[in-house]
Design an enzyme around this catalytic site. Structure first.
Site, PDB file in Angstrom:
ATOM      1  CE  LYS A  22      -1.924   1.849   3.960  1.00  0.00           C
ATOM      2  NZ  LYS A  22      -1.687   3.310   4.007  1.00  0.00           N
ATOM      3  CB  CYS A 116      -4.797   6.359  10.629  1.00  0.00           C
ATOM      4  SG  CYS A 116      -4.987   4.930   9.600  1.00  0.00           S
TER       5      CYS A 116
HETATM    6  C1  UD1 Z   1       3.972   7.071   6.429  1.00  0.00           C
HETATM    7  C2  UD1 Z   1       3.158   5.832   6.240  1.00  0.00           C
HETATM    8  C3  UD1 Z   1       2.614   5.323   7.562  1.00  0.00           C
HETATM    9  C4  UD1 Z   1       3.750   5.142   8.546  1.00  0.00           C
HETATM   10  C5  UD1 Z   1       4.609   6.404   8.639  1.00  0.00           C
HETATM   11  C6  UD1 Z   1       5.845   6.216   9.514  1.00  0.00           C
HETATM   12  C7  UD1 Z   1       2.215   6.062   4.007  1.00  0.00           C
HETATM   13  C8  UD1 Z   1       0.997   6.257   3.181  1.00  0.00           C
HETATM   14  N1  UD1 Z   1       2.047   6.120   5.333  1.00  0.00           N
HETATM   15  O1  UD1 Z   1       3.119   8.074   6.956  1.00  0.00           O
HETATM   16  O2  UD1 Z   1       1.947   4.087   7.348  1.00  0.00           O
HETATM   17  O3  UD1 Z   1       3.233   4.836   9.815  1.00  0.00           O
HETATM   18  O4  UD1 Z   1       5.051   6.795   7.334  1.00  0.00           O
HETATM   19  O5  UD1 Z   1       6.620   5.166   9.020  1.00  0.00           O
HETATM   20  O6  UD1 Z   1       3.292   5.809   3.504  1.00  0.00           O
HETATM   21  N2  UD1 Z   1       5.473  14.893  10.942  1.00  0.00           N
HETATM   22  C9  UD1 Z   1       5.476  16.247  11.263  1.00  0.00           C
HETATM   23  N3  UD1 Z   1       5.383  17.148  10.246  1.00  0.00           N
HETATM   24  C10 UD1 Z   1       5.305  16.775   8.933  1.00  0.00           C
HETATM   25  C11 UD1 Z   1       5.314  15.405   8.623  1.00  0.00           C
HETATM   26  C12 UD1 Z   1       5.389  14.467   9.645  1.00  0.00           C
HETATM   27  O7  UD1 Z   1       5.545  16.613  12.430  1.00  0.00           O
HETATM   28  O8  UD1 Z   1       5.239  17.650   8.059  1.00  0.00           O
HETATM   29  C13 UD1 Z   1       5.542  13.896  12.030  1.00  0.00           C
HETATM   30  C14 UD1 Z   1       4.236  13.083  12.137  1.00  0.00           C
HETATM   31  O9  UD1 Z   1       3.285  13.760  12.904  1.00  0.00           O
HETATM   32  C15 UD1 Z   1       4.720  11.823  12.786  1.00  0.00           C
HETATM   33  C16 UD1 Z   1       6.125  11.635  12.193  1.00  0.00           C
HETATM   34  O10 UD1 Z   1       6.522  12.927  11.725  1.00  0.00           O
HETATM   35  O11 UD1 Z   1       4.822  11.974  14.159  1.00  0.00           O
HETATM   36  C17 UD1 Z   1       6.197  10.611  11.074  1.00  0.00           C
HETATM   37  O12 UD1 Z   1       5.426  11.033   9.981  1.00  0.00           O
HETATM   38  P1  UD1 Z   1       5.751  10.640   8.466  1.00  0.00           P
HETATM   39  O13 UD1 Z   1       7.061   9.909   8.394  1.00  0.00           O
HETATM   40  O14 UD1 Z   1       5.582  11.858   7.636  1.00  0.00           O
HETATM   41  O15 UD1 Z   1       4.593   9.612   8.166  1.00  0.00           O
HETATM   42  P2  UD1 Z   1       3.564   9.611   6.967  1.00  0.00           P
HETATM   43  O16 UD1 Z   1       4.264   9.919   5.686  1.00  0.00           O
HETATM   44  O17 UD1 Z   1       2.354  10.386   7.341  1.00  0.00           O
END
Ligand code: UD1
Length: 416
Positions: A22, A116
């Protein structure tokens, strides 16, 4: 009825094949927007999030069709640069379209993405990086407009290796003017898959030894074919199911290299793991041991997406386990339901103290998000009697056919 029933207690035995990933396919579908032509993407899982991305691409003007598990995207005509509220807020990965739309049209207006309910999930890291590439962002209440006269390569360093921000920078930079250097980029296998697809389409992306990505913008990308790799999180969920319920299972196509952290935990618990080119085997004959300390981390550390499924297994392991969740602050939402099944778990801030019990009891529980929902199914497999997991639509966001896969392994499970 939107639920799954499970009569727990069966050992799991046999083989099942792992679906396409996914988290790899979603940014790849977004990337197909950058290509004025037809892309053929094989091994796409038939899951709700992929259908949702298909709808978003169609709303933007793409033609998308399925044949088996192959998706064909023709993005010759992309004419709309507005993405309406509901379609974006329903799925966090819609945010991938930000980088792709900037690369394709230079402008997009979209709602802040949803996903989620596992934490705050802001997009500040995405926006800050894109601003450095010449993107202007106007924020309104629920929406924002991002536009760039010309996307320009930049020297960027992420404050945290966010998966989504890394993907957005890659998508925006492959056809930008000049070179982008992205330091502290995420290293998750799904990033490698996205780069693999884009390189097939003619992108110039290099992984440096220090972990940074160097992306030389090209004039135009061309049509490409790509096969989506197997889903490491689905494979990890089924490993957790065997750890919880016991048995002897072979997961065909499971990516062992990407699951090293999970396999190490399975062995620490006393499971017997075998790996070969075709997949992963696991044997669990005796009651397993607790894991004294485990922390979720960015790749190659233990994945946050497998924390809940593993917790269901640890709930019946011998001794006390401690899990520290370091990625998403709200990922212990299943604890209340596990407690109602008889688990002994205490949460203190971002730590879960799990005292293994002899047995869980089947009961009615409610999925609130994707991986937590799958974890409740895992708990149901280990429990005595009947469990009902309500809201199975959350699970269907990421698992193509969890009931069929687990029935292949001898579980008594079905749609309710
Ligand atoms: C992706 C995955 C998800 C997985 C996550 C961590 C997809 C579709 N989803 O989510 O399944 O659990 O990686 O491996 O690939 N954050 C910030 N600011 C931002 C971006 C992120 O503070 O601009 C924080 C988030 O709140 C979180 C952490 O960074 O605490 C990790 O987020 P991120 O690595 O961006 O996860 P996703 O890309 O949302």
């Amino acid at each position: 009825m939107d639920s799954i029933y499970i009569y727990g207690g069966n050992y799991l035995r046999g083989e099942t094949r792992i679906q396409g990933s996914k988290n790899a396919v979603l940014p790849i579908l977004a990337a197909s927007l950058l290509i004025r032509g037809t892309c053929v993407i094989k091994n796409c899982p038939r899951i709700a999030d992929v259908y949702h991305m298909q709808n978003l691409l169609q709303e933007l003007g793409c033609l998308v069709s399925w044949a088996g598990n192959t998706v064909t995207v023709n993005a010759f005509h992309v004419n709309d640069n507005r993405m309406n509220g509901e379609s974006v807020t329903r799925m966090r990965s819609s945010v991938m379209l930000l980088g792709a739309m900037l690369g394709r049209l230079g402008e997009v207006t979209m709602a802040y993405p949803g996903g989620c309910v596992i934490g705050r999930r802001p997009i500040d890291i995405h926006l800050k990086a894109l601003r450095k590439m010449g993107v202007e962002i106007e924020e309104q209440e629920q929406m924002f407009t991002a536009k760039a006269k010309e996307l320009e390569g930049a020297d960027l360093e992420l404050p945290f290796p966010s998966v989504g921000a890394t993907e957005n920078v890659i998508l925006a930079s492959v056809t930008a003017k000049g070179t982008t250097v992205l330091r502290n980029a995420a290293k998750e296998p799904e990033i490698e898959a996205l780069c693999g697809f884009l390189k097939e389409a003619g992108a110039d992306i290099e992984n440096k030894a220090d972990g940074s990505l160097v992306i030389q913008g090209v004039e135009e990308l061309h049509e490409a074919k790509y096969t989506v790799p197997a889903d490491r999180i689905v494979a990890g969920t089924y490993l957790a199911a065997v750890l919880a319920a016991g048995g002897s299972v072979f997961l065909e196509n499971a990516p062992a290299k990407q699951l090293e952290a999970m396999l190490a935990v399975a062995e620490e618990m006393g499971g017997c793991v075998t790996v070969n080119e075709e997949g992963i085997g696991i044997d669990v004959i005796h009651r397993l041991r607790a894991v004294p300390y485990l922390k979720t981390e960015v790749y190659p550390g233990f994945p946050t997406d497998l924390q809940s499924p593993l917790m269901a297994g640890l709930a019946v392991a011998q001794g006390q386990s401690l899990i520290e969740e370091s990625i998403f602050e709200n990922r212990f939402r299943i604890v209340g339901d596990l407690q109602r099944m008889g688990a002994d778990i205490e949460i203190v801030k971002n730590k879960a103290y799990i005292n293994g019990v002899d047995v869980l009891k089947g009961t009615e529980v409610e999925a609130e998000e994707l991986r937590g929902g799958a974890a409740l199914v895992v708990a149901g497999l280990a429990a005595e009697g009947k469990s009902i997991v309500k809201n199975r639509h959350f699970i269907e966001r990421g698992y193509e056919n969890i009931c069929k896969d687990l029935r292949n392994l001898g579980a008594d499970i079905g749609l309710g």
